[in-house]
Design a protein around this motif. Sequence first.
Motif, short mmCIF file in Angstrom:
data_model
loop_
_atom_site.label_atom_id
_atom_site.label_comp_id
_atom_site.label_asym_id
_atom_site.label_seq_id
_atom_site.Cartn_x
_atom_site.Cartn_y
_atom_site.Cartn_z
N TRP A 88 0.81 -1.21 0.00
CA TRP A 88 0.00 0.00 0.00
C TRP A 88 0.84 1.27 0.00
CZ3 TRP A 88 -4.90 -0.09 -1.16
CH2 TRP A 88 -5.63 -1.24 -0.93
N PHE A 89 2.01 1.25 0.60
CA PHE A 89 2.74 2.49 0.82
C PHE A 89 4.11 2.53 0.17
CE2 PHE A 89 -0.09 1.89 4.49
CZ PHE A 89 -0.89 3.00 4.31
N ASP A 90 4.38 1.69 -0.81
CA ASP A 90 5.68 1.77 -1.47
C ASP A 90 5.49 1.82 -2.98
OD1 ASP A 90 4.90 -0.83 -2.01
OD2 ASP A 90 6.75 -1.75 -1.35
N GLY A 91 6.57 1.90 -3.70
CA GLY A 91 6.50 2.03 -5.14
C GLY A 91 6.55 3.50 -5.53
N ASP A 92 6.63 3.75 -6.79
CA ASP A 92 6.71 5.11 -7.31
C ASP A 92 5.52 5.35 -8.22
OD1 ASP A 92 9.30 5.77 -6.21
OD2 ASP A 92 10.15 4.40 -7.67
N PRO A 93 5.06 6.61 -8.28
CA PRO A 93 3.98 6.89 -9.20
C PRO A 93 4.46 6.76 -10.65
CG PRO A 93 4.82 8.92 -8.29
CD PRO A 93 5.52 7.79 -7.57
N GLU A 94 3.53 6.42 -11.52
CA GLU A 94 3.88 6.29 -12.93
C GLU A 94 3.16 7.37 -13.73
OE1 GLU A 94 4.00 3.04 -16.50
OE2 GLU A 94 2.35 2.91 -15.09
N LEU A 95 3.92 8.14 -14.49
CA LEU A 95 3.38 9.12 -15.40
C LEU A 95 3.17 8.42 -16.74
CD1 LEU A 95 2.87 12.29 -15.69
CD2 LEU A 95 4.98 12.23 -16.99
N ILE A 123 -1.71 15.61 -16.39
CA ILE A 123 -1.03 14.32 -16.47
C ILE A 123 -2.02 13.18 -16.39
CG2 ILE A 123 1.13 15.20 -15.49
CD1 ILE A 123 0.33 13.81 -12.83
N MET A 124 -1.66 12.08 -16.99
CA MET A 124 -2.37 10.81 -16.82
C MET A 124 -1.42 9.96 -15.99
SD MET A 124 -5.12 9.08 -17.46
CE MET A 124 -5.92 9.80 -18.88
N GLN A 125 -1.89 9.48 -14.82
CA GLN A 125 -1.01 8.80 -13.87
C GLN A 125 -1.68 7.58 -13.27
OE1 GLN A 125 -1.79 8.58 -10.38
NE2 GLN A 125 -3.76 9.50 -10.89
N ARG A 126 -0.85 6.80 -12.59
CA ARG A 126 -1.32 5.74 -11.70
C ARG A 126 -0.28 5.56 -10.61
NH1 ARG A 126 -0.75 0.13 -15.16
NH2 ARG A 126 1.44 0.38 -15.68
N TRP A 127 -0.72 4.97 -9.52
CA TRP A 127 0.12 4.66 -8.36
C TRP A 127 0.51 5.86 -7.52
CZ3 TRP A 127 3.59 1.43 -12.01
CH2 TRP A 127 2.94 0.26 -12.35
N ILE A 128 -0.18 6.99 -7.68
CA ILE A 128 0.05 8.09 -6.73
C ILE A 128 -0.72 7.73 -5.47
CG2 ILE A 128 -0.46 10.49 -6.16
CD1 ILE A 128 0.09 11.29 -8.95
N SER A 129 -0.03 7.75 -4.36
CA SER A 129 -0.67 7.43 -3.09
C SER A 129 -1.82 8.40 -2.83
CB SER A 129 0.36 7.52 -1.96
OG SER A 129 -0.25 7.21 -0.73
N GLY A 130 -3.00 7.87 -2.59
CA GLY A 130 -4.15 8.69 -2.28
C GLY A 130 -4.93 9.20 -3.47
N ALA A 131 -4.51 8.88 -4.69
CA ALA A 131 -5.24 9.35 -5.88
C ALA A 131 -5.64 8.16 -6.74
CB ALA A 131 -4.36 10.29 -6.70
N ASP A 132 -6.82 8.24 -7.28
CA ASP A 132 -7.25 7.21 -8.23
C ASP A 132 -6.45 7.37 -9.52
OD1 ASP A 132 -9.19 6.13 -6.56
OD2 ASP A 132 -10.74 7.51 -7.28
N PRO A 133 -6.18 6.27 -10.21
CA PRO A 133 -5.51 6.39 -11.50
C PRO A 133 -6.33 7.28 -12.43
CG PRO A 133 -5.63 4.10 -10.81
CD PRO A 133 -6.48 4.90 -9.87
N GLY A 134 -5.65 8.02 -13.27
CA GLY A 134 -6.36 8.85 -14.23
C GLY A 134 -5.73 10.22 -14.39
N GLU A 135 -6.53 11.13 -14.91
CA GLU A 135 -6.06 12.46 -15.27
C GLU A 135 -6.10 13.40 -14.07
OE1 GLU A 135 -7.03 14.04 -19.31
OE2 GLU A 135 -8.08 15.55 -18.11
N LEU A 136 -5.04 14.19 -13.92
CA LEU A 136 -4.96 15.19 -12.86
C LEU A 136 -4.35 16.47 -13.41
CD1 LEU A 136 -3.33 13.10 -9.96
CD2 LEU A 136 -5.73 13.76 -10.14
N SER A 137 -4.75 17.59 -12.86
CA SER A 137 -4.04 18.85 -13.07
C SER A 137 -2.88 18.84 -12.08
CB SER A 137 -4.98 20.02 -12.78
OG SER A 137 -4.28 21.23 -12.88
N TRP A 138 -1.65 19.08 -12.58
CA TRP A 138 -0.47 18.89 -11.73
C TRP A 138 0.47 20.08 -11.88
CZ3 TRP A 138 -0.59 15.09 -8.32
CH2 TRP A 138 0.58 14.75 -7.62
N SER A 139 1.02 20.54 -10.77
CA SER A 139 1.99 21.64 -10.77
C SER A 139 3.38 21.10 -10.50
CB SER A 139 1.66 22.65 -9.66
OG SER A 139 0.46 23.31 -9.94
#
Length: 157
Positions: A88-95, A123-139
């Motif tokens: 649940w708490f390891d790994g890296d997010p994937e862009l 961005i389209m992402q997956r594996w960000i802790s606390g976020a569902d996979p998909g599109e996000l506005s990112w700074s």
Amino acid sequence: MRTRTFVVIAGIGIIAAAGVSVQALVTHAHAHSLAEAAAASEVPAPDTSVEVMTKTYLRAAKDHDCALTRLLTTPNTFAWCGAAPHGWFDGDPELQSYRDVGKPELVTKGVAGHAQECVQSTIMQRWISGADPGELSWSWCWVHTADGWRLWDQGQG
């Protein structure tokens, strides 16, 4: 006699396994240092604009160029790498993809604690802790160092 033979054979097996493990570690360390050297040659010049740095970082993250994203990221935030989580708490997010890379906006030291230049993107992402996979506005917020711009902070919004 049989016990002694078994102990000798087991000892030889343990020594051989240890040798293979050491060789694997040396090979991994060598490959890691080669990746770092290759990434260092891809780092943009210190006078490169924040916009170009952001696009360089996004390409590296999308291509899973962990060595380059780590070189361009300060310890203040995480580097995009794309390694699948084991728990649940390891790994890296994937862009997975990005678009709409904006123009840099200055965020003053009084607001953020450090003078930063922030760039918005989608961005389209997956594996960000606390976020569902998909599109996000990112700074992507950058600070200028002696080595050039480095990613200081990032997140939604």
